[in-house]
Structures are given as C-alpha cells and as structure tokens.
Design a protein around this motif. Structure first.
Motif, PDB file in Angstrom:
ATOM      1  N   CYS A 150       0.844  -1.198   0.000  1.00 22.15           N
ATOM      2  CA  CYS A 150       0.000   0.000   0.000  1.00 22.15           C
ATOM      3  C   CYS A 150       0.875   1.242   0.000  1.00 22.15           C
ATOM      4  O   CYS A 150       2.094   1.171   0.207  1.00 22.15           O
ATOM      5  N   THR A 151       0.243   2.371  -0.249  1.00 21.22           N
ATOM      6  CA  THR A 151       0.885   3.681  -0.146  1.00 21.22           C
ATOM      7  C   THR A 151       0.119   4.506   0.873  1.00 21.22           C
ATOM      8  O   THR A 151      -1.116   4.574   0.820  1.00 21.22           O
ATOM      9  N   ALA A 152       0.843   5.112   1.793  1.00 25.59           N
ATOM     10  CA  ALA A 152       0.243   6.007   2.789  1.00 25.59           C
ATOM     11  C   ALA A 152       0.712   7.419   2.520  1.00 25.59           C
ATOM     12  O   ALA A 152       1.917   7.689   2.513  1.00 25.59           O
ATOM     13  N   ASP A 153      -0.229   8.310   2.268  1.00 28.35           N
ATOM     14  CA  ASP A 153       0.112   9.716   2.063  1.00 28.35           C
ATOM     15  C   ASP A 153      -0.003  10.446   3.387  1.00 28.35           C
ATOM     16  O   ASP A 153      -0.754  10.037   4.276  1.00 28.35           O
ATOM     17  N   GLY A 154       0.730  11.554   3.518  1.00 32.92           N
ATOM     18  CA  GLY A 154       0.714  12.298   4.761  1.00 32.92           C
ATOM     19  C   GLY A 154       1.656  13.476   4.695  1.00 32.92           C
ATOM     20  O   GLY A 154       2.062  13.901   3.601  1.00 32.92           O
ATOM     21  N   PRO A 155       2.073  14.014   5.829  1.00 30.60           N
ATOM     22  CA  PRO A 155       2.949  15.194   5.840  1.00 30.60           C
ATOM     23  C   PRO A 155       4.262  14.967   5.103  1.00 30.60           C
ATOM     24  O   PRO A 155       4.828  15.900   4.537  1.00 30.60           O
ATOM     25  N   GLY A 156       4.766  13.736   5.111  1.00 29.96           N
ATOM     26  CA  GLY A 156       6.032  13.450   4.444  1.00 29.96           C
ATOM     27  C   GLY A 156       5.896  13.038   2.999  1.00 29.96           C
ATOM     28  O   GLY A 156       6.867  12.577   2.404  1.00 29.96           O
ATOM     29  N   GLY A 157       4.705  13.183   2.412  1.00 30.24           N
ATOM     30  CA  GLY A 157       4.494  12.732   1.048  1.00 30.24           C
ATOM     31  C   GLY A 157       4.175  11.249   1.018  1.00 30.24           C
ATOM     32  O   GLY A 157       4.015  10.605   2.052  1.00 30.24           O
ATOM     33  N   PRO A 158       4.057  10.663  -0.162  1.00 30.71           N
ATOM     34  CA  PRO A 158       3.695   9.249  -0.259  1.00 30.71           C
ATOM     35  C   PRO A 158       4.806   8.335   0.227  1.00 30.71           C
ATOM     36  O   PRO A 158       5.969   8.495  -0.134  1.00 30.71           O
ATOM     37  N   VAL A 159       4.426   7.373   1.060  1.00 30.29           N
ATOM     38  CA  VAL A 159       5.343   6.338   1.565  1.00 30.29           C
ATOM     39  C   VAL A 159       4.788   4.993   1.123  1.00 30.29           C
ATOM     40  O   VAL A 159       3.606   4.711   1.312  1.00 30.29           O
ATOM     41  N   ARG A 160       5.656   4.148   0.538  1.00 25.44           N
ATOM     42  CA  ARG A 160       5.236   2.862   0.000  1.00 25.44           C
ATOM     43  C   ARG A 160       5.685   1.728   0.913  1.00 25.44           C
ATOM     44  O   ARG A 160       6.791   1.740   1.441  1.00 25.44           O
ATOM     45  N   LEU A 161       4.810   0.739   1.054  1.00 22.95           N
ATOM     46  CA  LEU A 161       5.127  -0.478   1.794  1.00 22.95           C
ATOM     47  C   LEU A 161       4.743  -1.675   0.940  1.00 22.95           C
ATOM     48  O   LEU A 161       3.619  -1.733   0.436  1.00 22.95           O
ATOM     49  N   ASP A 162       5.681  -2.614   0.764  1.00 25.08           N
ATOM     50  CA  ASP A 162       5.406  -3.848   0.033  1.00 25.08           C
ATOM     51  C   ASP A 162       5.906  -5.017   0.870  1.00 25.08           C
ATOM     52  O   ASP A 162       7.011  -4.968   1.421  1.00 25.08           O
ATOM     53  N   VAL A 163       5.064  -6.052   0.956  1.00 26.10           N
ATOM     54  CA  VAL A 163       5.363  -7.198   1.810  1.00 26.10           C
ATOM     55  C   VAL A 163       5.186  -8.478   1.006  1.00 26.10           C
ATOM     56  O   VAL A 163       4.173  -8.649   0.309  1.00 26.10           O
ATOM     57  N   ALA A 164       6.162  -9.375   1.108  1.00 23.97           N
ATOM     58  CA  ALA A 164       6.081 -10.697   0.495  1.00 23.97           C
ATOM     59  C   ALA A 164       5.975 -11.735   1.605  1.00 23.97           C
ATOM     60  O   ALA A 164       6.782 -11.748   2.534  1.00 23.97           O
ATOM     61  N   VAL A 165       4.974 -12.583   1.511  1.00 22.32           N
ATOM     62  CA  VAL A 165       4.687 -13.583   2.549  1.00 22.32           C
ATOM     63  C   VAL A 165       4.787 -14.976   1.943  1.00 22.32           C
ATOM     64  O   VAL A 165       4.198 -15.246   0.892  1.00 22.32           O
ATOM     65  N   GLN A 166       5.543 -15.847   2.608  1.00 19.69           N
ATOM     66  CA  GLN A 166       5.577 -17.255   2.221  1.00 19.69           C
ATOM     67  C   GLN A 166       4.478 -17.983   2.971  1.00 19.69           C
ATOM     68  O   GLN A 166       4.411 -17.942   4.192  1.00 19.69           O
ATOM     69  N   ALA A 167       3.592 -18.646   2.227  1.00 15.36           N
ATOM     70  CA  ALA A 167       2.486 -19.366   2.848  1.00 15.36           C
ATOM     71  C   ALA A 167       2.807 -20.828   3.088  1.00 15.36           C
ATOM     72  O   ALA A 167       2.326 -21.430   4.046  1.00 15.36           O
TER      73      ALA A 167
END
Length: 440
Positions: A150-167
């Motif tokens: 996801c991307t979270a916008d806020g005072p610091g501009g857009p911040v991206r988070l990506d997560v890979a999960v092994q099932a």
C-alpha cells in the motif's frame, strides 16, 4: 534465498527472481488480466501508471494529506488478484459480482492494518494458503506465497510499503520494503530458511549509510522500527518519520461487519466501545447519547432519513435511546413521532445494519474497538471504516443515505470509508465516491 523484490535502490541487494516475485507466488503460465496494469519497475513508472478504476486523463496530481491515510492498495499476487493497483479516495467502493475479488481486496487491506498494529503473522492469516493466487506452482523447495502492499500519504508525502509472505511450507514474511521519494528506507530478505528471522537493512546516512540487523519473520518490520532506530542522524529520522506515517495510517482502521442477529438483545453495561460485529450496540448508545448530544442528534436525523421519514404509520424517528434494565443490562429503543417505542430486536435485518453503520460513521476511535497510535494526537489521525458487504440487507433509501452520510463525514477529514458492494448504481450517482469496478 532470492529477494522477493527487484530494486534499483542504493541499498545492497541479493539476487532476485526474474519478475521480483516471492518464490512460487504465481505461475508463469497464468497471464495477468489485460485490464490490470502490470506493476511498474520503478518509482517513477509507478507514479505515472494509472491505478485501477481511475482514467488516465482524470488522474489527479499527488495530494498531500495532513492526516496520514492509505491512498493506494497493491495486490501484486493475492488470491484472485495479480499485479492489481487500486486508488483509494475518501470514500471508496469496490463493485462487482460475487467472486470478482471484492472481499479479498478488503481482506488484504485489513491484513496490512493488523500487521501495522503489531499483530503476529499467524493471527492475521489464519488460512494463508487461501491467499496464494490460484494456479501458483511451488518452487523446488515447495515454497508458495503472495505479495501485498500500500501507499500512505501524509505530511512526508507518499510512503510505499510492500510485503512478500511465504504461505507454504511455513508461514513467514520473506521480504519487506519501505520506501519514500525513490529511496529505500527499509528492506528485509530471508537469508537462512533455517532461522526464524530475516536480515534487515535500513537507511542510516552519515558515515555508515546502512544499518543491518535481524528482525523476526512473523512481524512487520516497519512496525518494529521505532524500537530499533535511535533517530540520531538525518537518515534515521527520515526512516522513523516514514515508518510512523505508515503505521498511523494502517492502525486507524475499523473493520466492521454488523451482525443483526445479536444487535437487538440487551447487553451488560461495559466499556462502551463498539465491537466489530456491533452486538454491543445498546451499551455504546448508553454512553454516546450522554457524551455527545450533537453527534447523537445527527445519528437520529440519519435514522429518520433512512427509515422512510413520515411515510411510516408511526411517523418519523425522533430518538434512539438506551434504557437500563433491572438485571444490570441495557437495551436500545427506537422512538417515533407518535410516541411508539420499538426495541431494536424488532427491527429488520437491513434496518439494524443501517443503524450500526451510521453510528460508526458518526463516531470516532474513542468509541470504536480500535487501537490507534496513542502517541499521535487524535486530530492528526483519520479513522478508516472497512466494510465488506456495505449494502447487504439495505434497501434503496438506506443505501443512498448511508453513502451520502459517508461522503459528508469524510469531507471533514476525520473518517474515510472503504467498502464492497454488489450494486454500484448508487455510488455512480453520489459525488465524492471513488468506484473500483472488478470483474468487468
């Protein structure tokens, strides 16, 4: 083990798979849907590529939100979704037929929110194999997994988070990336499958540009950064600011699914914090009516608008009250203009869901069973209502009024709404609603 993400960032990178995917996360023989844009290879391409449901010509410039909030959901490989990106507005509705992926999109959002709140991976994904894309083949080590972000916008501009999960064969986080402005601030990778940890590297700046340390493989590294980063250098402070923005945006989520079968019964007087199933609605009304008369009046007005107004033989709704009983419980009563008092247990399925959802939209984290970031003032946080089946059981009037209420409350900046509906006609006629069509 290969890193689950390809990267051109300055942090040293291990070898990657050809498409940057976690091992076995999608079968190479399964083509991506032609209506879903492929994941961009760089930050610049990602910003230029339109999100699903937003025409290219209408895509707005990057906005800056004072209150951190999630503005994009990415399902690179999750359940029925491959390389999907969804732009989220203040009120967003996923629309589509059964099986189109509406519920799985909201499930991924909720999973990110719970991980951002520090929940362990096993609690968040009770059935992780169901999240693996259909047709994904395991690699030589029998590993399969999925990717969300996801991307979270806020005072610091857009911040991206990506997560890979092994099932499979074991549930674990095998890769995570937190980035902002084209700079990778945190990256983790599973180096030794025999250890229950991942190797993390985060931006430091100064004489030592990168700090490396192990992190547990069952927790989101971004949520752990405030405990590991001292904040002594500009680079460390940049990492902490990005992590805080992402965590604040994710933690302020209330996943609500009202259960009418339980909502009408008297309940013990308790904390006055609304549960996800809304079965303690009477207890919450007992508290909120006294604490905030203005919000309660708005709730009554919303109920009157959604119940047909004066068209009912008993007249419009004039109040909603909680009444204590002799056994220590409290029950909720609907009052109408002719003096009639109706227990909530006598209301219909859709009426009860409408009451509960309207209450959520008109209240805040102090009344809902959520755990927002306590170190951040409430005025700097935005609550997000996550509602699968938002229109379930509602008639046309209730559906339209609930959408109008959601838009009106979202305009004040303190609440956002992400829901899934089967009928998008009302959303199309309501200004301020972002519609994401699935399965078309």
């Amino acid at each position: 083990m290969p890193s689950p993400f390809a990267s051109s960032a300055p942090l040293p990178q291990p070898p990657t798979t050809p498409d940057g995917a976690p091992p076995g996360d999608a079968s190479p023989t399964v083509p991506a849907s032609p209506t879903v844009p492929a994941q961009a290879a760089s930050v610049e391409e990602q910003r230029a590529s339109p999100a699903v449901g937003v025409p290219r010509a209408a895509a707005p410039a990057q906005l800056r939100y004072v209150r951190p909030c999630v503005t994009e959901l990415r399902l690179s490989a999750f359940a029925a979704h491959l390389r999907a990106r969804f732009s989220l507005g203040a009120v967003t509705l996923f629309v589509g037929a059964s099986g189109s992926g509406k519920s799985s999109a909201l499930r991924a959002y909720e999973a990110l929110a719970r991980l951002g709140g520090g929940a362990p991976l096993g609690e968040v994904f009770a059935d992780p194999v169901a999240c693996v894309p259909q047709g994904a083949r395991p690699d030589a080590q029998r590993r399969r997994g999925f990717r969300i972000g996801c991307t979270a916008d806020g005072p610091g501009g857009p911040v991206r988070l990506d997560v890979a999960v092994q099932a499979e064969p074991e549930l674990r986080i095998v890769g995570e990336r937190l980035s902002a402005g084209g700079l990778v601030l945190l990256e983790t990778a599973l180096r030794d499958p025999g250890r229950r940890s991942v190797q993390a590297a985060w931006h430091t700046g100064g004489p030592s540009p990168v700090t490396r340390a192990p992190l547990p493989d069952d927790r989101l590294g971004t949520a752990l950064l405030p405990l590991r980063v001292a904040g002594k250098t500009d680079g460390q402070r940049q990492v902490l600011a990005a992590a805080e923005q992402m965590v604040v945006a994710l933690r302020s989520v209330f996943a609500c699914d009202p259960q009418p079968d339980w909502m009408g019964a008297p309940v013990p007087i308790g904390t006055g914090r609304l549960l996800a199933g809304c079965d303690n609605l009477a207890d919450v009304l007992w508290r909120t009516r006294e604490e905030c008369g203005r919000r309660h009046a708005q709730l009554v007005a919303a109920l009157a608008a959604g119940s047909g107004g004066s068209a009912r033989p008993a007249g419009p709704v004039v109040d909603l009250r909680a009444e204590p009983l002799t056994d220590g419980t409290v029950r909720a009563l609907l009052h109408r203009a002719d003096g009639t008092r109706t227990e909530l247990a006598r209301l219909g399925y859709g009426e009860l869901r409408y009451v509960a959802l309207a209450l959520v939209l008109l209240t805040g984290p102090g009344v809902l069973d959520v755990d927002p970031a306590g170190e951040v003032p409430a005025a700097m946080q935005t609550l997000t209502l996550l509602a699968d089946g938002l229109d379930r059981g509602l008639d046309a009037t209730q559906h339209a009024e609930l959408l109008r209420l959601a838009v009106r409350m979202a305009e004040r900046g303190h609440i956002r709404c992400v829901g899934a509906v089967s009928d998008g006609s009302f959303a199309a006629r309501t200004d301020g609603v972002t519609v994401v069509h699935l399965g078309s």
